[in-house]
Design an enzyme around this catalytic site. Structure first.
Site, PDB file in Angstrom:
ATOM      1  N   LYS A  15      13.673 -38.586 -35.008  1.00  0.00           N
ATOM      2  CA  LYS A  15      13.361 -39.510 -33.918  1.00  0.00           C
ATOM      3  C   LYS A  15      13.601 -38.863 -32.554  1.00  0.00           C
ATOM      4  CE  LYS A  15      16.299 -42.715 -35.301  1.00  0.00           C
ATOM      5  NZ  LYS A  15      16.870 -42.053 -36.486  1.00  0.00           N
ATOM      6  N   ARG A  90      17.948 -51.640 -34.261  1.00  0.00           N
ATOM      7  CA  ARG A  90      18.514 -51.248 -35.545  1.00  0.00           C
ATOM      8  C   ARG A  90      18.858 -52.453 -36.415  1.00  0.00           C
ATOM      9  NH1 ARG A  90      20.511 -45.957 -33.821  1.00  0.00           N
ATOM     10  NH2 ARG A  90      21.420 -44.742 -35.485  1.00  0.00           N
ATOM     11  N   ARG A 129      22.419 -29.636 -37.431  1.00  0.00           N
ATOM     12  CA  ARG A 129      21.817 -29.715 -36.092  1.00  0.00           C
ATOM     13  C   ARG A 129      22.833 -29.580 -34.964  1.00  0.00           C
ATOM     14  NH1 ARG A 129      19.714 -36.036 -35.984  1.00  0.00           N
ATOM     15  NH2 ARG A 129      21.778 -36.975 -35.745  1.00  0.00           N
ATOM     16  N   ARG A 162      27.417 -33.004 -32.851  1.00  0.00           N
ATOM     17  CA  ARG A 162      27.957 -34.361 -32.804  1.00  0.00           C
ATOM     18  C   ARG A 162      29.074 -34.538 -33.815  1.00  0.00           C
ATOM     19  NH1 ARG A 162      22.808 -38.274 -32.955  1.00  0.00           N
ATOM     20  NH2 ARG A 162      24.300 -39.481 -34.153  1.00  0.00           N
ATOM     21  N   ARG A 173      25.913 -43.587 -42.455  1.00  0.00           N
ATOM     22  CA  ARG A 173      24.825 -43.947 -41.528  1.00  0.00           C
ATOM     23  C   ARG A 173      23.546 -44.257 -42.302  1.00  0.00           C
ATOM     24  NH1 ARG A 173      25.249 -38.846 -37.982  1.00  0.00           N
ATOM     25  NH2 ARG A 173      23.383 -39.610 -36.962  1.00  0.00           N
TER      26      ARG A 173
END
Ligand code: AMP
Length: 219
Positions: A15, A90, A129, A162, A173
């Site tokens: 996203k 969400r 990432r 993160r 998540r």
């Protein structure tokens, strides 16, 4: 306001990456509630203090906090160019609140694009990432900078990972996504604004697929 696009998909679907590309390709504004919440946590505000532990555990921050942050951001003039919502809505409550907010501006959701991926691949995508201080995203395996340790975009060397991008939190998540966010696919299908995109392929091909959809709805 121009178009209102929503990117739906689990953590790791792409996203953020695709939202940044749509900004470049179409002059739209990316609104990432995750980025806004991380900024609130970093600033030490009351909302940030409340959000911090929920985010670290991979749960969802309360609709009240998220809506307040988003509404403030949507009051800024640059959103008139059109927006890409990344990580919002969400929950069905957030989706309904968004519809109400847009209705006050005589607007509605232009398209909700579901990035369709295999869950099993997401843990690997998210775990590898990292992001440059300028905002450009990278991945240990799928998107390395041309010179390792140096950002392609700005030449900077200040990269961050993160805190919630570890395998354990990603699994939480993903659970939150399936329980609370995946039902929004049917919600937007019912409003006849849903588009589905296969998001397991390479980043450039997905960019083209999204570009075709956005060109179609903004014409
Ligand atoms: P993201 O950057 O979209 O992966 O979001 C990171 C974390 O911020 C999520 O795991 C949630 O804890 C929180 N968050 C971001 N957006 C929302 C939202 N729309 N509603 C509730 N929590 C959110």
């Amino acid at each position: 306001m121009g178009v209102v696009l929503i990117l739906l998909g689990p953590p790791g679907a792409g996203k953020g990456t695709q939202a940044r590309m749509l900004e470049e390709d179409f002059g739209l504004i990316q609104l990432s509630t995750g980025d806004m919440l991380r900024a609130a946590v970093a600033s030490g505000s009351e909302a940030g203090r409340q959000a911090k532990s929920v985010m670290a555990a991979g749960g969802l921050v309360s609709d009240e906090i998220v809506l307040a942050i988003l509404q403030d951001r949507m009051a800024e003039p640059d959103v008139k160019r059109g927006i890409i919502l990344d990580g919002f809505p969400r929950t069905e409550g957030q989706a309904a609140a968004l519809d109400r907010l847009l209705a006050t501006k005589g607007q509605r959701v232009t398209a909700a694009i579901s990035l369709e991926v295999d869950d099993e691949a997401m843990v690997g995508r998210v775990s590898g990432r990292y992001t440059c201080a300028c905002g450009e995203g990278y991945h240990d395996e799928f998107k390395r900078p041309a010179v390792l340790g140096v950002c392609d975009k700005c030449g900077g060397t200040d990269f961050k990972r993160r805190a919630d991008d570890n395998a354990e939190t990603v699994r939480e998540r993903l659970k939150a996504y399936h329980a609370q966010t995946a039902p929004l696919i049917a919600y937007y299908e019912g409003k006849e604004v849903l588009e589905r995109v296969d998001a397991m392929g390479d980043i450039a091909a997905i960019r083209d697929d999204l570009g075709a959809i956005v060109s179609g709805v903004s014409a």
